[in-house]
Scaffold this active site. Structure first.
Site, PDB file in Angstrom:
ATOM      1  N   CYS A  77      -7.362  -0.590   0.292  1.00 43.58           N
ATOM      2  CA  CYS A  77      -5.936  -0.729  -0.056  1.00 43.58           C
ATOM      3  C   CYS A  77      -4.771  -0.358   0.839  1.00 43.58           C
ATOM      4  O   CYS A  77      -4.938  -0.843   1.663  1.00 43.58           O
ATOM      5  CB  CYS A  77      -5.978   0.170  -1.491  1.00 43.58           C
ATOM      6  SG  CYS A  77      -4.684  -0.420  -2.507  1.00 43.58           S
ATOM      7  N   HIS A 161     -10.374  -0.298  -4.820  1.00 49.61           N
ATOM      8  CA  HIS A 161     -10.857   0.931  -4.491  1.00 49.61           C
ATOM      9  C   HIS A 161     -12.249   1.307  -5.117  1.00 49.61           C
ATOM     10  O   HIS A 161     -12.557   1.481  -6.052  1.00 49.61           O
ATOM     11  CB  HIS A 161      -9.911   1.556  -5.789  1.00 49.61           C
ATOM     12  CG  HIS A 161      -8.420   2.022  -4.974  1.00 49.61           C
ATOM     13  ND1 HIS A 161      -8.290   3.015  -4.446  1.00 49.61           N
ATOM     14  CD2 HIS A 161      -7.442   1.175  -5.268  1.00 49.61           C
ATOM     15  CE1 HIS A 161      -6.829   2.678  -4.071  1.00 49.61           C
ATOM     16  NE2 HIS A 161      -6.473   1.804  -4.749  1.00 49.61           N
ATOM     17  N   GLU A 163     -14.128   3.615  -4.064  1.00 49.34           N
ATOM     18  CA  GLU A 163     -14.360   5.211  -4.547  1.00 49.34           C
ATOM     19  C   GLU A 163     -13.943   5.421  -5.788  1.00 49.34           C
ATOM     20  O   GLU A 163     -14.460   6.652  -6.266  1.00 49.34           O
ATOM     21  CB  GLU A 163     -13.465   5.730  -3.445  1.00 49.34           C
ATOM     22  CG  GLU A 163     -11.997   6.078  -3.712  1.00 49.34           C
ATOM     23  CD  GLU A 163     -11.281   4.876  -3.545  1.00 49.34           C
ATOM     24  OE1 GLU A 163     -11.875   3.695  -3.396  1.00 49.34           O
ATOM     25  OE2 GLU A 163     -10.061   4.835  -3.600  1.00 49.34           O
TER      26      GLU A 163
HETATM   27  N1  GLN Z   1       0.779  -0.380  -3.225  1.00 49.94           N
HETATM   28  C1  GLN Z   1       0.409   0.673  -2.260  1.00 49.94           C
HETATM   29  C2  GLN Z   1       1.055   0.156  -0.826  1.00 49.94           C
HETATM   30  O1  GLN Z   1       1.730  -0.721  -0.599  1.00 49.94           O
HETATM   31  C3  GLN Z   1      -1.092   0.498  -1.954  1.00 49.94           C
HETATM   32  C4  GLN Z   1      -1.668   0.804  -3.226  1.00 49.94           C
HETATM   33  C5  GLN Z   1      -2.962   1.484  -3.065  1.00 49.94           C
HETATM   34  O2  GLN Z   1      -3.548   1.979  -2.173  1.00 49.94           O
HETATM   35  N2  GLN Z   1      -3.684   1.928  -4.207  1.00 49.94           N
HETATM   36  O3  GLN Z   1       0.815   0.950   0.182  1.00 49.94           O
END
Ligand code: GLN
Length: 186
Positions: A77, A161, A163
């Site tokens: 992410c 995610h 995890e």
């Molecule tokens: N929206 C976050 C970003 O732009 C990422 C979201 C996440 O890691 N769950 O950094």
């Protein structure tokens, strides 16, 4: 010997990654300073807030340290955003932050994983969207035609995610990559 895996612990979901890696037999080190990368076989850059990550990484010199780190790296992410072309430029991807639109900003989806029969539950939380992937990027899973899990050499990235579920398969793949990389470097 158990692989030594660092989890970048500046912010975000590092505890969940650490727990999953321990469950899979790794020795886990929480990384907050550049010198803590020494002797690690792999590193996880977790989800969180990419702007905060980038700011803190610069502040502590972790951006340069990560550029010279030679082990396997897994970004999830926000961690995927940090590694992309427009940030540390370690993975040949262009990502757009929070690009799934408001209504579906967070969602779950069953993902087909290359080489596996059983679907993988993907948890997407204000996830980045991959806008472009270079020729060296191997896409391992897609959602609605967008890459969501990909590998480039010793780098593994996920926009979701892994995890946050009980399914350990993505982390197992990362540990395989760590092993492969150790063999390459030996
Ligand atoms: N929206 C976050 C970003 O732009 C990422 C979201 C996440 O890691 N769950 O950094």
């Amino acid at each position: 010997m158990a692989p030594r895996i660092g989890v970048l612990a500046l912010q975000g979901n590092f505890r969940e990654h650490a727990a999953m890696l321990r469950r899979l037999g790794a020795e886990v080190v929480e990384v907050r300073l550049p010198e803590q990368l020494d002797g690690l076989d792999g590193l996880v850059v977790p989800g969180g807030e990419s702007t905060t990550f980038i700011r803190l990484m610069r502040l502590y010199g972790l951006d340069e340290a990560l550029r010279s780190f030679a082990g396997a790296v897994f970004g999830t992410c926000a961690g995927m955003i940090v590694l992309d072309r427009n940030h540390l430029d370690l993975v040949d991807l262009e990502t757009a932050r929070n690009a799934y639109g408001r209504q579906v900003a967070s969602f779950e989806a069953d993902l087909e994983l290359a080489g596996e029969d059983e679907a993988l539950r993907g948890v997407f939380i204000r996830a980045p969207r991959v806008l472009d992937a270079g020729p060296e990027v191997e896409v391992l899973a897609e959602h609605d035609g967008d890459p969501v899990l990909a590998r480039q050499g010793r780098f593994l990235v996920a926009s979701f995610h892994p995890e946050l579920t009980d399914d350990t398969r993505v982390h197992e793949r990362f540990l395989e990559l760590v092993k492969e990389e150790q063999r390459v470097r030996a």
